[in-house]
Design a protein around this motif. Structure first.
Motif: not given
Length: 228
Positions: A87-93, A138-144
Motif C-alpha cells: 500500500p505504501s507504493f500505491e500512496i507514493a505512486h 482522483a489520485l488524492l481521493y485514492h490516497t486518502v
C-alpha cells in the motif's frame, strides 16, 4: 544534445503538442481507466497507456530546462511505484503522479495563455488542464482511501481507480449524483475545493481566451490599417 533530440524537443515545444497530449489523456481517462484494472488484460492496457501518458507529459515538460531533471526523476519514481504491491507504493505512486500532473498543468497553462493568437491547439490546452485537475483530485481521493480504508466513502463499489475518477468528475462538474459521497472530513473539504475549482475554471478560462482573441484581432486590424 544531438540533432534528433533537438528535433524531438522542438516538436514538443510547438502548440500542436497540446493536441497530442489531449488525445492521449482523453483515451486514458475516458476509455482505459473506466475499462477497469480487475483483469490481467485491463491492467496491461492501463500500464501501457499510463506510461504513454507519462512519457508524453515528460516530453512537454522537458523543454523547460529547470524541470528537465525533476521530470525525469518523477517519471522513474512513478513507474517504479506503480508496479509495487505494498500500500505504501500505491500512496507514493498517487502522490508522485499528482505532483507530476500539477507541474504538467502549470506548463500547459503557460503555453495556452502565452503571447500569440488563440488557436485550436490552445483551446485544447485549456481542456487538457481541466482534465488534469480531475485526475489530480482522483489520485488524492485514492490516497486518502488507502490510508483510511472503506470508511472514507459511502456508496463506493470497489477500490478500482475508475470509481475515484468517476467521483472526481462528478464533483468537478458539480453534477452531484450522490451515489458516492465522502465521509472523512478531509475528503469533504477536498471535494468542496474541487467543486469550487470546477465552477471557477470555465468562467475564468473562457473570459481569458475571449480577451486574448479580442486583443489579437485588434492588433491584426491595426497592422492592416498601417499597411493600407
Amino acid at each position: 544534445m544531438n540533432l534528433f533530440e533537438k528535433k524531438v524537443l522542438s516538436f514538443w515545444d510547438r502548440e500542436n503538442s497540446l493536441t497530442i497530449l489531449l488525445i492521449v489523456l482523453a483515451i486514458q481517462i475516458f476509455i482505459v481507466i473506466p475499462f477497469g484494472q480487475q483483469t490481467f488484460f485491463g491492467r496491461a492496457i492501463f500500464y501501457v497507456f499510463y506510461i504513454l501518458l507519462m512519457v508524453t507529459g515528460m516530453l512537454v515538460l522537458m523543454k523547460n530546462n529547470r524541470l528537465r531533471a525533476t521530470t525525469f526523476v518523477l517519471l522513474i519514481l512513478a513507474v517504479v511505484a506503480l508496479f509495487g504491491t505494498n500500500p505504501s507504493f500505491e500512496i507514493a505512486h498517487d502522490l508522485i503522479t499528482a505532483f507530476f500532473c500539477l507541474l504538467l498543468n502549470w506548463v500547459v497553462l503557460l503555453r495556452t495563455f502565452g503571447k500569440g493568437p488563440v488557436t485550436t491547439h490552445r483551446i485544447f490546452g485549456a481542456i487538457v488542464a481541466y482534465l488534469l485537475i480531475a485526475l489530480i483530485f482522483a489520485l488524492l481521493y485514492h490516497t486518502v482511501y488507502i490510508i483510511k480504508g472503506e470508511i472514507s466513502f459511502k456508496g463506493l463499489g470497489t477500490a478500482d481507480r475508475k470509481e475515484f475518477l468517476y467521483f472526481s468528475f462528478v464533483t468537478l462538474t458539480s453534477i452531484g449524483y450522490g451515489d458516492i459521497s465522502p465521509v472523512v472530513p478531509f475528503l469533504r473539504s477536498l471535494a468542496n475545493l474541487e467543486g469550487l475549482v470546477g465552477q471557477l475554471y470555465p468562467g475564468i478560462i473562457i473570459a481569458r481566451l475571449v480577451s486574448m482573441e479580442f486583443e489579437s484581432s485588434r492588433r491584426k486590424k491595426e497592422n492592416n490599417d498601417r499597411l493600407a
